[in-house]
Design a protein around this motif. Structure first.
Motif, short mmCIF file in Angstrom:
data_model
loop_
_atom_site.label_atom_id
_atom_site.label_comp_id
_atom_site.label_asym_id
_atom_site.label_seq_id
_atom_site.Cartn_x
_atom_site.Cartn_y
_atom_site.Cartn_z
N GLN A 50 0.95 -1.15 0.08
CA GLN A 50 -0.11 -0.04 -0.01
C GLN A 50 0.90 1.19 0.05
O GLN A 50 1.54 1.48 1.09
CB GLN A 50 -0.70 0.04 1.36
CG GLN A 50 -2.00 1.04 1.15
CD GLN A 50 -3.17 0.40 0.56
OE1 GLN A 50 -3.49 -0.85 0.41
NE2 GLN A 50 -4.00 1.34 -0.20
N LEU A 51 0.75 2.10 -1.08
CA LEU A 51 1.74 3.18 -1.34
C LEU A 51 0.95 4.18 -0.69
O LEU A 51 1.82 5.02 0.27
CB LEU A 51 1.89 3.37 -2.78
CG LEU A 51 3.05 4.58 -3.09
CD1 LEU A 51 4.47 4.40 -2.60
CD2 LEU A 51 3.00 4.67 -4.64
N LEU A 52 -0.09 4.39 -0.82
CA LEU A 52 -0.84 5.54 -0.29
C LEU A 52 -2.42 5.26 0.16
O LEU A 52 -2.52 4.18 -0.72
CB LEU A 52 -0.76 6.78 -0.91
CG LEU A 52 0.33 7.52 -1.24
CD1 LEU A 52 0.41 8.58 -2.59
CD2 LEU A 52 0.75 8.52 0.22
N PRO A 53 -3.07 5.69 0.73
CA PRO A 53 -4.56 5.39 0.77
C PRO A 53 -5.21 4.99 -0.74
O PRO A 53 -5.14 6.19 -1.48
CB PRO A 53 -5.13 6.36 1.51
CG PRO A 53 -4.18 7.07 2.49
CD PRO A 53 -2.95 6.99 1.65
N ASN A 54 -5.73 4.04 -0.96
CA ASN A 54 -6.27 3.65 -2.18
C ASN A 54 -5.35 3.58 -3.30
O ASN A 54 -5.61 3.76 -4.45
CB ASN A 54 -7.45 4.77 -2.42
CG ASN A 54 -8.63 4.48 -1.40
OD1 ASN A 54 -9.02 3.21 -1.16
ND2 ASN A 54 -9.06 5.27 -1.01
N VAL A 55 -4.19 3.75 -3.02
CA VAL A 55 -3.15 3.56 -4.10
C VAL A 55 -2.04 2.44 -3.80
O VAL A 55 -1.46 2.24 -2.69
CB VAL A 55 -2.46 4.84 -4.09
CG1 VAL A 55 -1.16 4.79 -5.38
CG2 VAL A 55 -3.16 6.10 -4.42
#
Length: 345
Positions: A50-55
């Motif tokens: 998980q790189l960023l929320p929702n990404v």
């Protein structure tokens, strides 16, 4: 499923390489990857992260600088571009992917090639500029900045990037190191990225000119811009075959008042050139009134005044040389100018 397995039912080959490595959760779902499958792939020892929320980063290990930027833009634009985005168009190559989000601040300056910025991988954060009405929080390495008037981005390495003056304003809004701010502003002008007036205008709109570290840097910036403009003026005269003027002089009426300083003056033709290097601050109207009064006074004495801006000298030097040459040639058709005393400035 491994991170190299194709995602059905829709293939990823129509996307650029970085777009295969970083996708939003919505994009993955449109490719047939359920939320449960995403969670499984993003487990601590899994092939994705998980790189960023929702990404989601579709490989293990740290992201590249390109992936960090792409992920930041997808995070900021996820409400604008659900599902798998359409291919970018030639006119607006980033809009289908990133909506109205664009890179700004130090990351944008790094993309422009500034040497005074940290490498994209070592930067603590990536600033992303979005419209003020967006409900979006800063998270992870992404800092969300909002603006009421979104500038038209430039496309750099296929990414939407804020214009240099706006990126500079966002970059210097926090640092208190005057030397670091001065290096950034000086490189912007010396490197030909923009003119000092554009930078000062953006800093004024951002209400940053009341900060001492910015004011000190702006004073250096204006001086740097004038020096560069003077060098271009010398080049224009010599490279375009204009007669040599007297440089940097003051004019006075015999036994009378001071008429003002000029950057170049041709006494035989009574033609003057002045560089308009005004910085657009709160006193801009007052400064322009002084310019106008001086010009009117000189022209009443029969002296033709040509104003040249640093931008015109940089972008259209030949055209500006033609303007000066025309004024010099036209001097024979005018009444003789009043006698003035020419003094070194």
């Amino acid at each position: 499923m491994t991170h190299n397995a194709p995602l059905s039912p829709r293939p990823l080959r129509h996307l650029a390489d970085v777009h295969r490595r970083v996708l939003t959760a919505a994009q993955l779902r449109s490719h047939g990857v359920s939320s449960a499958e995403q969670s499984e792939q993003c487990r601590p020892d899994g092939p994705w992260r998980q790189l960023l929320p929702n990404v989601v980063l579709l490989h293990p290990g740290p992201p590249t600088g390109e992936e960090r930027l792409h992920g930041a833009l997808l995070y900021a634009a996820r409400e604008k571009a659900p599902g798998v985005p359409a291919q970018p168009s030639a006119e607006s190559p980033h809009r289908p992917l990133y909506g109205e989000a664009m890179i700004t601040g130090l990351a944008a300056l790094a993309l422009y090639g500034f040497s005074a910025t940290p490498h994209l991988l070592s930067a603590d954060r990536v600033d992303v500029l979005v419209p003020r009405q967006r409900r979006l929080r800063s998270t992870g390495y992404v800092r969300v900045l909002r603006t009421a008037t979104l500038p038209t981005p430039r496309v750099v390495t296929d990414l939407p990037v804020a214009p240099v003056p706006r990126a500079l304003a966002d970059a210097v809004a926090e640092p208190t190191d005057a030397d670091a701010v001065r290096r950034l502003l000086t490189e912007a002008v010396r490197g030909g990225h923009c003119e000092p007036a554009a930078v000062v205008r953006e800093l004024t709109q951002a209400k940053l000119l009341n900060r001492p570290h910015v004011v000190d840097a702006v004073d250096s910036l204006v001086a740097e811009g004038r020096s560069i403009a003077e060098d271009r003026l010398y080049r224009m005269v010599h490279e375009h075959g204009l007669p040599d003027p007297v440089w940097n002089v003051d004019l006075r009426l015999p036994g009378g008042p001071h008429l003002g300083g000029l950057d170049a003056y041709w006494p035989d033709q009574a033609v003057a050139v002045e560089l308009d290097t005004r910085a657009p601050r709160h006193d801009e109207d007052t400064l322009w009134s002084e310019y106008a009064r001086k010009r009117e006074h000189l022209e009443r004495l029969g002296i033709t005044v040509v104003y040249l801006t640093p931008r015109k000298l940089r972008e259209a030097m030949e055209q500006q040389a033609a303007v000066v040459r025309t004024a010099l040639l036209a001097s024979g058709d005018r009444d003789p100018a009043a006698y003035v005393v020419v003094l070194p400035r």
